[in-house]
Design a protein around this motif. Sequence first.
Motif, PDB file in Angstrom:
ATOM      1  N   ALA A 102       0.829  -1.208   0.000  1.00  0.00           N
ATOM      2  CA  ALA A 102       0.000   0.000   0.000  1.00  0.00           C
ATOM      3  C   ALA A 102       0.864   1.259   0.000  1.00  0.00           C
ATOM      4  O   ALA A 102       0.495   2.276  -0.606  1.00  0.00           O
ATOM      5  CB  ALA A 102      -0.938  -0.008   1.210  1.00  0.00           C
ATOM      6  N   VAL A 103       2.018   1.214   0.678  1.00  0.00           N
ATOM      7  CA  VAL A 103       2.942   2.356   0.649  1.00  0.00           C
ATOM      8  C   VAL A 103       3.427   2.577  -0.780  1.00  0.00           C
ATOM      9  O   VAL A 103       3.466   3.705  -1.282  1.00  0.00           O
ATOM     10  CB  VAL A 103       4.135   2.118   1.595  1.00  0.00           C
ATOM     11  CG1 VAL A 103       5.119   3.279   1.521  1.00  0.00           C
ATOM     12  CG2 VAL A 103       3.656   1.916   3.026  1.00  0.00           C
ATOM     13  N   ALA A 104       3.787   1.483  -1.445  1.00  0.00           N
ATOM     14  CA  ALA A 104       4.237   1.582  -2.833  1.00  0.00           C
ATOM     15  C   ALA A 104       3.134   2.152  -3.722  1.00  0.00           C
ATOM     16  O   ALA A 104       3.397   2.983  -4.604  1.00  0.00           O
ATOM     17  CB  ALA A 104       4.656   0.204  -3.341  1.00  0.00           C
ATOM     18  N   ALA A 105       1.899   1.719  -3.503  1.00  0.00           N
ATOM     19  CA  ALA A 105       0.791   2.149  -4.361  1.00  0.00           C
ATOM     20  C   ALA A 105       0.464   3.621  -4.176  1.00  0.00           C
ATOM     21  O   ALA A 105       0.150   4.323  -5.141  1.00  0.00           O
ATOM     22  CB  ALA A 105      -0.440   1.294  -4.081  1.00  0.00           C
ATOM     23  N   VAL A 106       0.525   4.122  -2.943  1.00  0.00           N
ATOM     24  CA  VAL A 106       0.286   5.546  -2.700  1.00  0.00           C
ATOM     25  C   VAL A 106       1.336   6.380  -3.421  1.00  0.00           C
ATOM     26  O   VAL A 106       1.032   7.398  -4.061  1.00  0.00           O
ATOM     27  CB  VAL A 106       0.285   5.845  -1.191  1.00  0.00           C
ATOM     28  CG1 VAL A 106       0.298   7.347  -0.938  1.00  0.00           C
ATOM     29  CG2 VAL A 106      -0.943   5.218  -0.526  1.00  0.00           C
ATOM     30  N   ALA A 107       2.602   5.934  -3.337  1.00  0.00           N
ATOM     31  CA  ALA A 107       3.668   6.634  -4.046  1.00  0.00           C
ATOM     32  C   ALA A 107       3.445   6.582  -5.552  1.00  0.00           C
ATOM     33  O   ALA A 107       3.706   7.562  -6.270  1.00  0.00           O
ATOM     34  CB  ALA A 107       5.024   6.029  -3.692  1.00  0.00           C
ATOM     35  N   LEU A 108       2.942   5.457  -6.041  1.00  0.00           N
ATOM     36  CA  LEU A 108       2.688   5.312  -7.477  1.00  0.00           C
ATOM     37  C   LEU A 108       1.620   6.285  -7.956  1.00  0.00           C
ATOM     38  O   LEU A 108       1.796   6.958  -8.993  1.00  0.00           O
ATOM     39  CB  LEU A 108       2.263   3.879  -7.792  1.00  0.00           C
ATOM     40  CG  LEU A 108       1.882   3.602  -9.253  1.00  0.00           C
ATOM     41  CD1 LEU A 108       3.104   3.748 -10.155  1.00  0.00           C
ATOM     42  CD2 LEU A 108       1.262   2.213  -9.386  1.00  0.00           C
ATOM     43  N   VAL A 109       0.528   6.378  -7.241  1.00  0.00           N
ATOM     44  CA  VAL A 109      -0.550   7.291  -7.646  1.00  0.00           C
ATOM     45  C   VAL A 109      -0.043   8.728  -7.676  1.00  0.00           C
ATOM     46  O   VAL A 109      -0.293   9.473  -8.639  1.00  0.00           O
ATOM     47  CB  VAL A 109      -1.764   7.154  -6.701  1.00  0.00           C
ATOM     48  CG1 VAL A 109      -2.806   8.229  -7.016  1.00  0.00           C
ATOM     49  CG2 VAL A 109      -2.389   5.767  -6.826  1.00  0.00           C
ATOM     50  N   ALA A 110       0.692   9.124  -6.632  1.00  0.00           N
ATOM     51  CA  ALA A 110       1.218  10.490  -6.583  1.00  0.00           C
ATOM     52  C   ALA A 110       2.216  10.741  -7.707  1.00  0.00           C
ATOM     53  O   ALA A 110       2.191  11.789  -8.360  1.00  0.00           O
ATOM     54  CB  ALA A 110       1.867  10.750  -5.228  1.00  0.00           C
ATOM     55  N   GLU A 111       3.087   9.779  -7.953  1.00  0.00           N
ATOM     56  CA  GLU A 111       4.097   9.939  -9.003  1.00  0.00           C
ATOM     57  C   GLU A 111       3.453  10.027 -10.378  1.00  0.00           C
ATOM     58  O   GLU A 111       3.830  10.856 -11.207  1.00  0.00           O
ATOM     59  CB  GLU A 111       5.071   8.763  -8.947  1.00  0.00           C
ATOM     60  CG  GLU A 111       6.270   8.899  -9.866  1.00  0.00           C
ATOM     61  CD  GLU A 111       6.000   8.418 -11.286  1.00  0.00           C
ATOM     62  OE1 GLU A 111       6.635   8.934 -12.224  1.00  0.00           O
ATOM     63  OE2 GLU A 111       5.137   7.520 -11.445  1.00  0.00           O
ATOM     64  N   ARG A 112       2.450   9.201 -10.630  1.00  0.00           N
ATOM     65  CA  ARG A 112       1.778   9.221 -11.927  1.00  0.00           C
ATOM     66  C   ARG A 112       0.994  10.525 -12.121  1.00  0.00           C
ATOM     67  O   ARG A 112       0.801  10.970 -13.253  1.00  0.00           O
ATOM     68  CB  ARG A 112       0.835   8.027 -12.055  1.00  0.00           C
ATOM     69  CG  ARG A 112       1.512   6.663 -12.167  1.00  0.00           C
ATOM     70  CD  ARG A 112       2.220   6.470 -13.502  1.00  0.00           C
ATOM     71  NE  ARG A 112       3.450   7.242 -13.625  1.00  0.00           N
ATOM     72  CZ  ARG A 112       3.970   7.654 -14.773  1.00  0.00           C
ATOM     73  NH1 ARG A 112       3.350   7.409 -15.904  1.00  0.00           N
ATOM     74  NH2 ARG A 112       5.094   8.333 -14.807  1.00  0.00           N
ATOM     75  N   ALA A 113       0.557  11.116 -11.029  1.00  0.00           N
ATOM     76  CA  ALA A 113      -0.137  12.403 -11.116  1.00  0.00           C
ATOM     77  C   ALA A 113       0.836  13.561 -11.244  1.00  0.00           C
ATOM     78  O   ALA A 113       0.430  14.687 -11.558  1.00  0.00           O
ATOM     79  CB  ALA A 113      -1.022  12.608  -9.891  1.00  0.00           C
ATOM     80  N   GLY A 114       2.127  13.296 -10.968  1.00  0.00           N
ATOM     81  CA  GLY A 114       3.110  14.369 -10.955  1.00  0.00           C
ATOM     82  C   GLY A 114       3.014  15.227  -9.719  1.00  0.00           C
ATOM     83  O   GLY A 114       3.485  16.365  -9.694  1.00  0.00           O
ATOM     84  N   TYR A 115       2.432  14.669  -8.660  1.00  0.00           N
ATOM     85  CA  TYR A 115       2.211  15.426  -7.424  1.00  0.00           C
ATOM     86  C   TYR A 115       3.351  15.162  -6.449  1.00  0.00           C
ATOM     87  O   TYR A 115       3.665  14.003  -6.132  1.00  0.00           O
ATOM     88  CB  TYR A 115       0.886  15.010  -6.789  1.00  0.00           C
ATOM     89  CG  TYR A 115       0.618  15.676  -5.462  1.00  0.00           C
ATOM     90  CD1 TYR A 115       0.295  17.019  -5.393  1.00  0.00           C
ATOM     91  CD2 TYR A 115       0.691  14.950  -4.268  1.00  0.00           C
ATOM     92  CE1 TYR A 115       0.047  17.641  -4.180  1.00  0.00           C
ATOM     93  CE2 TYR A 115       0.441  15.553  -3.051  1.00  0.00           C
ATOM     94  CZ  TYR A 115       0.123  16.901  -3.012  1.00  0.00           C
ATOM     95  OH  TYR A 115      -0.113  17.510  -1.804  1.00  0.00           O
ATOM     96  N   PRO A 116       3.999  16.199  -5.928  1.00  0.00           N
ATOM     97  CA  PRO A 116       5.107  16.012  -4.988  1.00  0.00           C
ATOM     98  C   PRO A 116       4.594  15.647  -3.583  1.00  0.00           C
ATOM     99  O   PRO A 116       4.524  16.495  -2.688  1.00  0.00           O
ATOM    100  CB  PRO A 116       5.813  17.367  -5.003  1.00  0.00           C
ATOM    101  CG  PRO A 116       4.737  18.349  -5.335  1.00  0.00           C
ATOM    102  CD  PRO A 116       3.783  17.627  -6.256  1.00  0.00           C
ATOM    103  N   LEU A 117       4.250  14.405  -3.393  1.00  0.00           N
ATOM    104  CA  LEU A 117       3.698  13.942  -2.120  1.00  0.00           C
ATOM    105  C   LEU A 117       4.691  14.186  -0.993  1.00  0.00           C
ATOM    106  O   LEU A 117       5.859  13.781  -1.075  1.00  0.00           O
ATOM    107  CB  LEU A 117       3.373  12.444  -2.226  1.00  0.00           C
ATOM    108  CG  LEU A 117       2.703  11.792  -1.020  1.00  0.00           C
ATOM    109  CD1 LEU A 117       1.295  12.358  -0.819  1.00  0.00           C
ATOM    110  CD2 LEU A 117       2.639  10.279  -1.200  1.00  0.00           C
ATOM    111  N   PHE A 118       4.241  14.853   0.081  1.00  0.00           N
ATOM    112  CA  PHE A 118       5.093  15.214   1.220  1.00  0.00           C
ATOM    113  C   PHE A 118       6.335  15.984   0.764  1.00  0.00           C
ATOM    114  O   PHE A 118       7.370  15.938   1.429  1.00  0.00           O
ATOM    115  CB  PHE A 118       5.503  13.980   2.018  1.00  0.00           C
ATOM    116  CG  PHE A 118       4.358  13.236   2.617  1.00  0.00           C
ATOM    117  CD1 PHE A 118       3.496  13.848   3.518  1.00  0.00           C
ATOM    118  CD2 PHE A 118       4.115  11.908   2.276  1.00  0.00           C
ATOM    119  CE1 PHE A 118       2.423  13.166   4.070  1.00  0.00           C
ATOM    120  CE2 PHE A 118       3.047  11.217   2.818  1.00  0.00           C
ATOM    121  CZ  PHE A 118       2.200  11.851   3.713  1.00  0.00           C
ATOM    122  N   GLY A 119       6.231  16.647  -0.373  1.00  0.00           N
ATOM    123  CA  GLY A 119       7.346  17.439  -0.869  1.00  0.00           C
ATOM    124  C   GLY A 119       8.361  16.672  -1.685  1.00  0.00           C
ATOM    125  O   GLY A 119       9.348  17.252  -2.154  1.00  0.00           O
TER     126      GLY A 119
END
Length: 286
Positions: A102-119
């Motif tokens: 689930a940690v990997a998947a959250v990072a994947l969604v943010a990365e695919r959106a181009g969103y800097p999750l937690f900076g």
Amino acid sequence: MNKGTTELVNLLILLGMGAIVPLGLALVGEPGLARVRRLWPLAAVPGALSLWLPRGGLAAGSAVPYALGTLAVATHAPLRLARVRSLAAREVAVLTALATPAVAAVALVAERAGYPLFGFEPHILALTVPHFHFAGFTAALVAGLVCRASAPGSAAARAAALSVPAGTLLVLTGYFLGAWVQFGGAVVLTAGMWLVGLITWRDLRTRTTDPATAQLLAVSSAVLAVTMALALWWALGQASGLPHPSLTWMAATHGVGNALGFALCSLLAWRRLTLEAPVIAAEAAG
């Protein structure tokens, strides 16, 4: 990351999504996960598709089903804890394995959106995805399986089963607290994985009567000795400024080695062990 490195990382993520997670879930022995495995392609296929789409809403949307699939896996961690009512070392490792995709998947969604999750910039998030498939999910699961199949009272096996989750958590914490915390996590994780490799080579490899299984276990143990040394080198260099391998070189060596030499070989070997030896299978299934 350059284009070649990005494509290599995507291939490693694809391996994790499509093969490593379902192979590993089959070894957990948790009621309810069989249904998750049957439905896994509904999560993995759009997740894989998202890797090859340009960053944006469509790519992020394609990654969401994968996130939901990993969430379904993660919900079995508290269910398992309630069922077994144990925080023994082997259980801590398995619970960690259930949570980390689930940690990997959250990072994947943010990365695919181009969103800097937690900076964190997308290229850092992109590396987080394979890390938590292989150094998170697979490493913790195999450490738990090794602990369960080891002799009762084995301090080394218990240490391995606790060190891998602890090291993974420290590495994750290091994203927020700094490179020296990440290095500390790499030290703990490496110690745990080297113990896993040692026990696998010394005890489990010699227990099987099947040459192919023994070879798979031997490869996974030998690969860990090298790939985790590379992880230490890279983490020390990041923290201290000393010369260290580039991300491109690490993806081609540490990443490929852990994905193919350790994760895939280990899970295939454990699959064969469960078919070969009912006693080991019963121990590994918990």
